[in-house]
Design an enzyme around this catalytic site. Sequence first.
Site, PDB file in Angstrom:
ATOM      1  N   ARG A 277      -0.384  -0.883  -6.130  1.00 21.79           N
ATOM      2  CA  ARG A 277       0.028   0.174  -5.216  1.00 21.79           C
ATOM      3  C   ARG A 277       1.343   0.710  -5.759  1.00 21.79           C
ATOM      4  NH1 ARG A 277       4.689   1.340  -1.747  1.00 21.79           N
ATOM      5  NH2 ARG A 277       3.952   2.471   0.074  1.00 21.79           N
ATOM      6  N   ASP A 279       4.644   2.656  -5.590  1.00 24.99           N
ATOM      7  CA  ASP A 279       5.581   3.084  -4.555  1.00 24.99           C
ATOM      8  C   ASP A 279       6.149   4.465  -4.869  1.00 24.99           C
ATOM      9  OD1 ASP A 279       7.429   2.461  -2.233  1.00 24.99           O
ATOM     10  OD2 ASP A 279       8.905   2.736  -3.826  1.00 24.99           O
ATOM     11  N   THR A 281       5.542   7.689  -5.559  1.00 24.15           N
ATOM     12  CA  THR A 281       5.270   8.310  -6.851  1.00 24.15           C
ATOM     13  C   THR A 281       5.950   9.674  -7.004  1.00 24.15           C
ATOM     14  OG1 THR A 281       3.181   9.157  -5.940  1.00 24.15           O
ATOM     15  CG2 THR A 281       3.096   7.113  -7.229  1.00 24.15           C
ATOM     16  N   GLU A 314       1.463   5.798  -3.128  1.00 31.01           N
ATOM     17  CA  GLU A 314       2.204   6.387  -2.013  1.00 31.01           C
ATOM     18  C   GLU A 314       2.815   7.674  -2.543  1.00 31.01           C
ATOM     19  OE1 GLU A 314       5.799   5.288   1.099  1.00 31.01           O
ATOM     20  OE2 GLU A 314       5.977   4.727  -1.003  1.00 31.01           O
ATOM     21  N   ASP A 339      -0.215   9.291   5.464  1.00 27.05           N
ATOM     22  CA  ASP A 339       0.780   9.280   6.537  1.00 27.05           C
ATOM     23  C   ASP A 339       0.387  10.192   7.687  1.00 27.05           C
ATOM     24  OD1 ASP A 339       2.706   7.429   5.619  1.00 27.05           O
ATOM     25  OD2 ASP A 339       3.545   8.913   4.256  1.00 27.05           O
ATOM     26  N   HIS A 343       0.945   9.504  11.660  1.00 27.36           N
ATOM     27  CA  HIS A 343       1.830  10.313  12.499  1.00 27.36           C
ATOM     28  C   HIS A 343       1.091  10.817  13.743  1.00 27.36           C
ATOM     29  CE1 HIS A 343       4.416   9.724   9.250  1.00 27.36           C
ATOM     30  NE2 HIS A 343       4.533  10.940   8.763  1.00 27.36           N
ATOM     31  N   HIS A 408       5.016  -1.369   6.782  1.00 26.69           N
ATOM     32  CA  HIS A 408       6.370  -1.931   6.790  1.00 26.69           C
ATOM     33  C   HIS A 408       7.418  -0.884   7.125  1.00 26.69           C
ATOM     34  CE1 HIS A 408       5.982  -0.355   2.661  1.00 26.69           C
ATOM     35  NE2 HIS A 408       7.295  -0.230   2.683  1.00 26.69           N
TER      36      HIS A 408
END
Length: 648
Positions: A277, A279, A281, A314, A339, A343, A408
């Site tokens: 994964r 982080d 990018t 991400e 996301d 949201h 997280h």
Amino acid sequence: MSDSSASVQSGHAIPAGHRRRLPIGVELVNDRLAHARVWAPRAGRVEIVLDSGRSTALGPDGDGYFAGTFEAAAGDRYRFKLGDDDKLYPDPASRFQPDGPHGSSAIVDPHAFGWTDHAWRGALREGQVAYEMHIGAFTREGTLAAAANEVRELARIGVTMIELMPVAEFEGRFGWGYDGVGLYAPTHLYGVPDDLRRFVDTAHDCGVAVILDVVYNHLGPVGNYLRAFSTSYFTDRYDNEWGDALNFDGPDSAPVREFFVTNAGYWIDEFHFDGLRLDATQQIFDSSSEHVVTAIGRRAREAAGRRQVVIVAENEPQETKLVRPIAEGGHGLDALWNDDFHHSATVAATGRAEAYYSDTRGEPQEFVSAAKYGYLFQGQYYHWQRDRRGTPGWGLPPAAFVVFLQNHDQIANTARGLRLHRLTSPGRMRALTALLLLSPGTPMLFQGQEFAASAPFLYFADFEPELAAAVRRGRAEFLDQFPSIAGMKDRSVLADPGDPATFERCKLDFDERRTHGEAYALHVDLLRIRREDVAFRLQQPGAVDGAVLSPVAFALRFFTPDHVDDRIVVVNLGADLSRSSFAEPLLAPPEGCDWECRWSSEEPVYGGTGTRDLWPDGLWRIPGESAVVLRPGPCRPRPSLLVGRRTA
């Protein structure tokens, strides 16, 4: 990769036929001999110094590299001496830092571990249920060994893929891991490298894949010694949110690219991870003809050999080219964090559309669109940023979007680390959980979510006092964007990230699998339905459509071949919904059938009040704050009604 097999120093040549696994770092040649290679173009000479006091000069190996052999064995500790600098430095490509990022590096034999996963063939993107895990907070012990003991239970309930938060060595006694500085060294805080191998091996034995969260956009502020070897690791040509940007396209960038691209393959090869994964990018800057993200993905797949790997990105601006094929100008990755789904769900759960939630309303149409198209923002105006957001997602399969109610970042961003079930009603939480776990996308749970963990998840980081104070201030300033929690800072409610008690509060209590049995049963049953019902397993493009039923209710229909085994998920986030009929073809049952209730979030076993007849007197009645799953069943008798005849 450069071939350094001919490097000779102190009379020791690498034996014929031996080939380094990595272009950098220290590797064993045999039980008594090791080979070192390091990029240090600033140094006129480089020595490798063992903790025993013995030192060996390395010879130039071209392009700023130094290499050579020296007498050493697995477990021996060493550091580098650069030029006339009397200070000794850990290896940038150290495979283990037993005493943390400032101490000596340890020689590791990656062949010593006895793998048992020879039949494992890796992981496909489709069919996954992901589970984000922080090793330090997942168990009371905070170790890889303790976490491995829980994997079989995760497999039993339906988790198929663990996404480990970063494990690369970082400063302090605890932290999230995103400030890693020893990118090849699994942190000593969680165990030794073989403990990480054993964790992955155990997961594979349980049928669970493991992917690793890696950070290739910055390094941590403490314990980063790369500049001592070369200032070319970093560049000031780009603005980075977390410090200096990495140099992937400027002068002397080739060894920098090699360092990070090799790292991606290293985790796949030596630890058998099933993917990565990546982080943030959007903070990986590169104008090269081949973007380094593409190279990272390519190297990861090469390292996997016959195994399949899944690479997730991400990406805050929602650039779908990341998962487009390389041949079509994309980067060739597999999936993206979504996301937008989070949201919308958060606003629906809490009623608060503020800060970066302010462009979503938590309305039924948003959930229908998310199910059909993935991202909600695919290039239209986004008021919070005063700019366009996203790129088109046409043609992307549903599994390419990882959807979640919690992760997280988002839990910690509630200021008090509150999980979503603490911020909404039980009924809404059950309904949104059903939406998540039956989603056509790839659902992801955050550790403890499956049993409504009481433990918060706060931001924690252990730095020296001056930096710790800056971290506290920065965290408080970040939370200022949320008007609903701004007052907490004034009342000193915010937990201190550097306080060990903050970290300890985040550890899970697995007794809550029993004491929070209603939440656990909800997740177990929904994941079983996802596995058993073909309509939820398909994850094919165009296999779901939806309809808005009211301002707070909607239906998603999951299609099967010939529609004979379709499923409908009805989610009602408001009061009881009663209607005599719906002028909506998606609610029409297969010919010769009527809908029957397959599952309801209102069952008492989940903490609900029970599910009454959904069609009393032939009418529709969907309970408030609930979700139901409908499947085709036998025709119900229709009530006798006196109706007028239409006259000519």
